[in-house]
Design a protein around this motif. Sequence first.
Motif, PDB file in Angstrom:
ATOM      1  N   ASN A 280       2.892  10.384   7.272  1.00 26.65           N
ATOM      2  CA  ASN A 280       1.770  10.372   6.323  1.00 26.65           C
ATOM      3  C   ASN A 280       1.489   8.961   5.818  1.00 26.65           C
ATOM      4  O   ASN A 280       1.406   8.718   4.617  1.00 26.65           O
ATOM      5  CB  ASN A 280       2.063  11.302   5.140  1.00 26.65           C
ATOM      6  CG  ASN A 280       2.046  12.763   5.515  1.00 26.65           C
ATOM      7  OD1 ASN A 280       1.004  13.383   5.633  1.00 26.65           O
ATOM      8  ND2 ASN A 280       3.234  13.319   5.720  1.00 26.65           N
ATOM      9  N   ASN A 281       1.307   8.017   6.758  1.00 29.97           N
ATOM     10  CA  ASN A 281       1.097   6.637   6.337  1.00 29.97           C
ATOM     11  C   ASN A 281      -0.188   6.460   5.547  1.00 29.97           C
ATOM     12  O   ASN A 281      -0.276   5.586   4.681  1.00 29.97           O
ATOM     13  CB  ASN A 281       1.102   5.693   7.538  1.00 29.97           C
ATOM     14  CG  ASN A 281       1.083   4.240   7.127  1.00 29.97           C
ATOM     15  OD1 ASN A 281       0.070   3.560   7.278  1.00 29.97           O
ATOM     16  ND2 ASN A 281       2.188   3.753   6.577  1.00 29.97           N
ATOM     17  N   ASP A 282      -1.190   7.319   5.814  1.00 31.45           N
ATOM     18  CA  ASP A 282      -2.431   7.226   5.030  1.00 31.45           C
ATOM     19  C   ASP A 282      -2.163   7.524   3.559  1.00 31.45           C
ATOM     20  O   ASP A 282      -2.680   6.827   2.667  1.00 31.45           O
ATOM     21  CB  ASP A 282      -3.493   8.170   5.587  1.00 31.45           C
ATOM     22  CG  ASP A 282      -3.013   9.619   5.661  1.00 31.45           C
ATOM     23  OD1 ASP A 282      -1.783   9.865   5.734  1.00 31.45           O
ATOM     24  OD2 ASP A 282      -3.873  10.527   5.648  1.00 31.45           O
ATOM     25  N   LYS A 283      -1.332   8.514   3.308  1.00 28.57           N
ATOM     26  CA  LYS A 283      -0.985   8.850   1.918  1.00 28.57           C
ATOM     27  C   LYS A 283      -0.095   7.774   1.305  1.00 28.57           C
ATOM     28  O   LYS A 283      -0.202   7.480   0.109  1.00 28.57           O
ATOM     29  CB  LYS A 283      -0.296  10.212   1.860  1.00 28.57           C
ATOM     30  CG  LYS A 283      -1.209  11.372   2.258  1.00 28.57           C
ATOM     31  CD  LYS A 283      -0.494  12.712   2.183  1.00 28.57           C
ATOM     32  CE  LYS A 283      -1.446  13.837   2.584  1.00 28.57           C
ATOM     33  NZ  LYS A 283      -0.774  15.168   2.550  1.00 28.57           N
ATOM     34  N   MET A 284       0.780   7.181   2.104  1.00 31.77           N
ATOM     35  CA  MET A 284       1.613   6.090   1.598  1.00 31.77           C
ATOM     36  C   MET A 284       0.755   4.878   1.236  1.00 31.77           C
ATOM     37  O   MET A 284       0.999   4.207   0.234  1.00 31.77           O
ATOM     38  CB  MET A 284       2.670   5.699   2.636  1.00 31.77           C
ATOM     39  CG  MET A 284       3.784   6.718   2.834  1.00 31.77           C
ATOM     40  SD  MET A 284       4.773   6.980   1.324  1.00 31.77           S
ATOM     41  CE  MET A 284       5.511   5.357   1.114  1.00 31.77           C
ATOM     42  N   ARG A 285      -0.260   4.583   2.027  1.00 32.86           N
ATOM     43  CA  ARG A 285      -1.144   3.456   1.711  1.00 32.86           C
ATOM     44  C   ARG A 285      -1.939   3.717   0.443  1.00 32.86           C
ATOM     45  O   ARG A 285      -2.319   2.772  -0.261  1.00 32.86           O
ATOM     46  CB  ARG A 285      -2.091   3.162   2.874  1.00 32.86           C
ATOM     47  CG  ARG A 285      -1.387   2.608   4.109  1.00 32.86           C
ATOM     48  CD  ARG A 285      -2.364   1.947   5.074  1.00 32.86           C
ATOM     49  NE  ARG A 285      -3.496   2.788   5.403  1.00 32.86           N
ATOM     50  CZ  ARG A 285      -3.515   3.659   6.391  1.00 32.86           C
ATOM     51  NH1 ARG A 285      -2.440   3.837   7.146  1.00 32.86           N
ATOM     52  NH2 ARG A 285      -4.592   4.371   6.635  1.00 32.86           N
ATOM     53  N   ASN A 286      -2.180   4.997   0.148  1.00 32.31           N
ATOM     54  CA  ASN A 286      -2.832   5.331  -1.119  1.00 32.31           C
ATOM     55  C   ASN A 286      -1.916   5.059  -2.303  1.00 32.31           C
ATOM     56  O   ASN A 286      -2.382   4.777  -3.410  1.00 32.31           O
ATOM     57  CB  ASN A 286      -3.258   6.802  -1.134  1.00 32.31           C
ATOM     58  CG  ASN A 286      -4.443   7.078  -0.231  1.00 32.31           C
ATOM     59  OD1 ASN A 286      -5.221   6.168   0.082  1.00 32.31           O
ATOM     60  ND2 ASN A 286      -4.590   8.310   0.212  1.00 32.31           N
ATOM     61  N   VAL A 287      -0.609   5.138  -2.059  1.00 31.46           N
ATOM     62  CA  VAL A 287       0.367   4.816  -3.102  1.00 31.46           C
ATOM     63  C   VAL A 287       0.326   3.321  -3.408  1.00 31.46           C
ATOM     64  O   VAL A 287       0.249   2.900  -4.560  1.00 31.46           O
ATOM     65  CB  VAL A 287       1.790   5.230  -2.657  1.00 31.46           C
ATOM     66  CG1 VAL A 287       2.846   4.632  -3.580  1.00 31.46           C
ATOM     67  CG2 VAL A 287       1.903   6.755  -2.632  1.00 31.46           C
ATOM     68  N   HIS A 288       0.387   2.510  -2.350  1.00 36.97           N
ATOM     69  CA  HIS A 288       0.297   1.050  -2.493  1.00 36.97           C
ATOM     70  C   HIS A 288      -0.081   0.489  -1.132  1.00 36.97           C
ATOM     71  O   HIS A 288       0.468   0.892  -0.110  1.00 36.97           O
ATOM     72  CB  HIS A 288       1.629   0.452  -2.952  1.00 36.97           C
ATOM     73  CG  HIS A 288       1.510  -0.957  -3.462  1.00 36.97           C
ATOM     74  ND1 HIS A 288       1.422  -2.038  -2.619  1.00 36.97           N
ATOM     75  CD2 HIS A 288       1.447  -1.450  -4.719  1.00 36.97           C
ATOM     76  CE1 HIS A 288       1.318  -3.148  -3.335  1.00 36.97           C
ATOM     77  NE2 HIS A 288       1.328  -2.818  -4.617  1.00 36.97           N
ATOM     78  N   ARG A 289      -1.000  -0.436  -1.098  1.00 34.61           N
ATOM     79  CA  ARG A 289      -1.517  -0.899   0.193  1.00 34.61           C
ATOM     80  C   ARG A 289      -0.479  -1.651   1.011  1.00 34.61           C
ATOM     81  O   ARG A 289      -0.623  -1.795   2.232  1.00 34.61           O
ATOM     82  CB  ARG A 289      -2.765  -1.744   0.000  1.00 34.61           C
ATOM     83  CG  ARG A 289      -2.570  -3.137  -0.550  1.00 34.61           C
ATOM     84  CD  ARG A 289      -3.921  -3.795  -0.753  1.00 34.61           C
ATOM     85  NE  ARG A 289      -3.806  -5.217  -1.017  1.00 34.61           N
ATOM     86  CZ  ARG A 289      -4.837  -5.986  -1.336  1.00 34.61           C
ATOM     87  NH1 ARG A 289      -6.042  -5.451  -1.452  1.00 34.61           N
ATOM     88  NH2 ARG A 289      -4.675  -7.278  -1.550  1.00 34.61           N
ATOM     89  N   SER A 290       0.591  -2.116   0.382  1.00 36.06           N
ATOM     90  CA  SER A 290       1.662  -2.763   1.137  1.00 36.06           C
ATOM     91  C   SER A 290       2.338  -1.787   2.095  1.00 36.06           C
ATOM     92  O   SER A 290       3.024  -2.200   3.031  1.00 36.06           O
ATOM     93  CB  SER A 290       2.705  -3.362   0.196  1.00 36.06           C
ATOM     94  OG  SER A 290       3.375  -2.349  -0.526  1.00 36.06           O
ATOM     95  N   ALA A 291       2.139  -0.483   1.886  1.00 34.26           N
ATOM     96  CA  ALA A 291       2.761   0.532   2.736  1.00 34.26           C
ATOM     97  C   ALA A 291       2.145   0.587   4.130  1.00 34.26           C
ATOM     98  O   ALA A 291       2.573   1.398   4.956  1.00 34.26           O
ATOM     99  CB  ALA A 291       2.673   1.917   2.072  1.00 34.26           C
ATOM    100  N   GLU A 292       1.188  -0.274   4.433  1.00 26.90           N
ATOM    101  CA  GLU A 292       0.648  -0.307   5.791  1.00 26.90           C
ATOM    102  C   GLU A 292       1.734  -0.681   6.800  1.00 26.90           C
ATOM    103  O   GLU A 292       1.616  -0.389   7.990  1.00 26.90           O
ATOM    104  CB  GLU A 292      -0.527  -1.277   5.887  1.00 26.90           C
ATOM    105  CG  GLU A 292      -0.180  -2.733   5.645  1.00 26.90           C
ATOM    106  CD  GLU A 292      -1.409  -3.622   5.691  1.00 26.90           C
ATOM    107  OE1 GLU A 292      -2.515  -3.098   5.946  1.00 26.90           O
ATOM    108  OE2 GLU A 292      -1.260  -4.843   5.467  1.00 26.90           O
ATOM    109  N   THR A 293       2.806  -1.321   6.326  1.00 23.12           N
ATOM    110  CA  THR A 293       3.929  -1.644   7.219  1.00 23.12           C
ATOM    111  C   THR A 293       5.067  -0.639   7.103  1.00 23.12           C
ATOM    112  O   THR A 293       6.134  -0.839   7.691  1.00 23.12           O
ATOM    113  CB  THR A 293       4.468  -3.060   6.919  1.00 23.12           C
ATOM    114  OG1 THR A 293       4.832  -3.150   5.535  1.00 23.12           O
ATOM    115  CG2 THR A 293       3.426  -4.118   7.234  1.00 23.12           C
ATOM    116  N   THR A 294       4.845   0.434   6.352  1.00 21.20           N
ATOM    117  CA  THR A 294       5.844   1.501   6.238  1.00 21.20           C
ATOM    118  C   THR A 294       5.684   2.419   7.446  1.00 21.20           C
ATOM    119  O   THR A 294       5.196   3.551   7.358  1.00 21.20           O
ATOM    120  CB  THR A 294       5.663   2.277   4.920  1.00 21.20           C
ATOM    121  OG1 THR A 294       5.814   1.368   3.820  1.00 21.20           O
ATOM    122  CG2 THR A 294       6.714   3.371   4.769  1.00 21.20           C
TER     123      THR A 294
END
Length: 329
Positions: A280-294
Amino acid sequence: MRLLSTKLLASTLAGSLLVAASASAQSDRSDWPESFTVGTASQGGTYYVYGSGWANLIADELGISGGGEVTGGPTQNLALVHGGDVAFGLTTMGPAADAVKGESPLAPGVAMDNVCALFPMYETPFSIAALADSGIESISDIPDGASIGFGPAASTSDTYFPAILETLGVEFDRRNGGWSDLGGQLQDGLIDVIAFAAGIPIPAISQLEVQTDVNIIEFTEEEQAKVLEEFPVSAFSIPASTYQTLEEDARAVSMWNFAIAGCDLPKDFVYEVTKVTMENNDKMRNVHRSAETTVPENIKYNTVLPFHPGAVRWYEENGYEIPDELKLD
């Protein structure tokens, strides 16, 4: 009539299988914790935003109570996870390497062997900020005796940035505190500089530059090379789009962050936590945009901590290889 009976039998059998599967899934949760806590860092920093948002996502997706907790940051999170005070935490690879070797400043001589890696988060750039009217536009501009805020005591920033600046010949008065508090002190003229090690954009800086003019201070090529030689960091460039203040990319150094878990947490629980996060990287990026590398491709940046067996299961099921030396026996 025979056809109807066959369909009825098939329907009954399918229903029984669904009930059995549901019961099995329910029984799989028998050893799950009733709730969980994620060790983050101070309010106003990326860890707090990222960790609290991730905790909420896991809680919502898995139907279990959970949330983020304010802590002293990466070094303390390692100790809290190792001791079972929190289930999960966020840390950086430098403090993690020290903790594994028993060199954590919070527990000298204690090898923290109940800390397992979960997933890669993002790189933490080491960056410096000062008010524009201070006249500080470079590291060499920082006057001797300047008061510099390094974040919470024992945080990644507080552990490494003072030594980095000393290596670059800066003499300073060391200050500690939460990022939001330090941002306020900088704005009020109570400190001269803030030396950050936090995911970008740093909320405290984003808020500060809306209210006043700020200088984001980059490393020179020579300064960057010297720091790369002396410390466990990598070259990094802060994109100009990160802050309103930046007109072009800023040269920096960085350290990778990973989410961690107690190695004794139930495998099925950690498998589901990893699954929700990695799928769910889209939802993680909604948490914080740095999560694009998560993303799972970045698990290679952990060469220090063993991965939790539950996380290993998800990675291997999805075609990602975990080195044998990073698996628990």
